[in-house]
Design a protein around this motif. Sequence first.
Motif, mmCIF file in Angstrom:
data_model
loop_
_atom_site.group_PDB
_atom_site.id
_atom_site.type_symbol
_atom_site.label_atom_id
_atom_site.label_comp_id
_atom_site.label_asym_id
_atom_site.label_seq_id
_atom_site.Cartn_x
_atom_site.Cartn_y
_atom_site.Cartn_z
ATOM 1 N N THR A 170 42.936 29.754 36.761
ATOM 2 C CA THR A 170 41.624 29.836 36.148
ATOM 3 C C THR A 170 40.558 30.192 37.182
ATOM 4 O O THR A 170 40.660 29.828 38.361
ATOM 5 N N THR A 171 39.565 30.933 36.758
ATOM 6 C CA THR A 171 38.415 31.237 37.622
ATOM 7 C C THR A 171 37.144 30.643 37.030
ATOM 8 O O THR A 171 36.045 31.044 37.391
ATOM 9 N N THR A 193 36.009 27.674 37.467
ATOM 10 C CA THR A 193 35.324 26.774 38.394
ATOM 11 C C THR A 193 35.212 27.451 39.751
ATOM 12 O O THR A 193 35.914 28.429 40.043
ATOM 13 N N THR A 194 34.354 26.901 40.600
ATOM 14 C CA THR A 194 34.192 27.466 41.945
ATOM 15 C C THR A 194 35.498 27.391 42.729
ATOM 16 O O THR A 194 35.910 28.348 43.388
ATOM 17 N N HIS A 195 36.171 26.232 42.638
ATOM 18 C CA HIS A 195 37.440 26.098 43.358
ATOM 19 C C HIS A 195 38.485 27.066 42.812
ATOM 20 O O HIS A 195 39.258 27.673 43.566
ATOM 21 N N GLY A 196 38.518 27.233 41.484
ATOM 22 C CA GLY A 196 39.472 28.155 40.877
ATOM 23 C C GLY A 196 39.203 29.589 41.288
ATOM 24 O O GLY A 196 40.131 30.357 41.581
ATOM 25 N N ALA A 197 37.921 29.946 41.322
ATOM 26 C CA ALA A 197 37.552 31.303 41.736
ATOM 27 C C ALA A 197 37.933 31.536 43.186
ATOM 28 O O ALA A 197 38.440 32.611 43.556
ATOM 29 N N ARG A 198 37.702 30.524 44.034
ATOM 30 C CA ARG A 198 38.079 30.660 45.452
ATOM 31 C C ARG A 198 39.591 30.829 45.605
ATOM 32 O O ARG A 198 40.059 31.694 46.347
ATOM 33 N N ASP A 199 40.344 30.007 44.905
ATOM 34 C CA ASP A 199 41.806 30.092 45.010
ATOM 35 C C ASP A 199 42.314 31.443 44.504
ATOM 36 O O ASP A 199 43.233 32.031 45.094
ATOM 37 N N HIS A 200 41.707 31.923 43.425
ATOM 38 C CA HIS A 200 42.116 33.234 42.900
ATOM 39 C C HIS A 200 41.803 34.336 43.901
ATOM 40 O O HIS A 200 42.625 35.232 44.155
ATOM 41 N N ALA A 201 40.591 34.269 44.491
ATOM 42 C CA ALA A 201 40.207 35.295 45.472
ATOM 43 C C ALA A 201 41.139 35.263 46.672
ATOM 44 O O ALA A 201 41.593 36.314 47.156
ATOM 45 N N GLN A 212 44.515 36.938 46.465
ATOM 46 C CA GLN A 212 44.561 38.403 46.528
ATOM 47 C C GLN A 212 44.683 38.912 47.955
ATOM 48 O O GLN A 212 44.870 40.107 48.177
#
Length: 265
Positions: free
Chosen positions: A2-3, A5-13, A16
Amino acid sequence: MTTATTHGARDHARAQDGTEVEAMPRVPAPDGAVWAETVAGGNYTHKVLARGTELRFTDVAGDACAHVLLYVADRPFERLNVADTVKVLWNAYPGAGHLLLSDQGRVLASVLAADAAVETVCGTSTSARNAARYGDGSPHGASPAGRELFTLAAAKNGLTPRDLPPSVSFFKGVRVDPDDGRLTFEGSSRPGASVTLRAEMPLIVLVANTAHPVDPRPDYTCTPLEVLARPGTPTRPDDPLWNSSPEARRAFLNTADHLTARGVA
């Protein structure tokens, strides 16, 4: 992942990291190059290059169209002037052995090699034209216009839309009828076709890879463009290109005079 949340967006980024796709810059550039990038159709790029750098554009799949603008790196008010390039050198199709000039009669770049079409007649597309033809000309839409892409590239170099002159275009053939001035679109260059420039001054290079403005096909068509730059040596007085014509000699002398006065050469 998931993106939301901030943590989710960071982990997704971070996931990559290391991902490679066809169209992307190669950082660092491989094999002694100073710039290696594949530009997707409908996208842009830009770079500041040292004097002498050899810059090769390659049409990867046969339907790229590189619209190119050049500026002197530390004084961008001196820039590509296609009208003077045509007028001074008596040629609207500056292929191998021709020069790209500024409005001050100096050589910005020389064309070292070209097995593809080069034209200075049409410039690039506009948002209004692409909106009328394809339904959208915005830079992040389905059919970005060249001027909108140049505007983004220019902004990243401290330049504004007022700093965008007409561009030179590679890989799409266009001819002007000598009798009535009508334009004839001659189509695409072959896959693998290339154009190589040599920077005769330190340059800002802006590139928009977008459909040619007079391409008659109903669909927006533009395929990837490869950009590769390597260090090189500027043209010197003993190079045949320097004395290839009275106009070329004067342009090179103007360039040398300017650079010598500034302590650059």
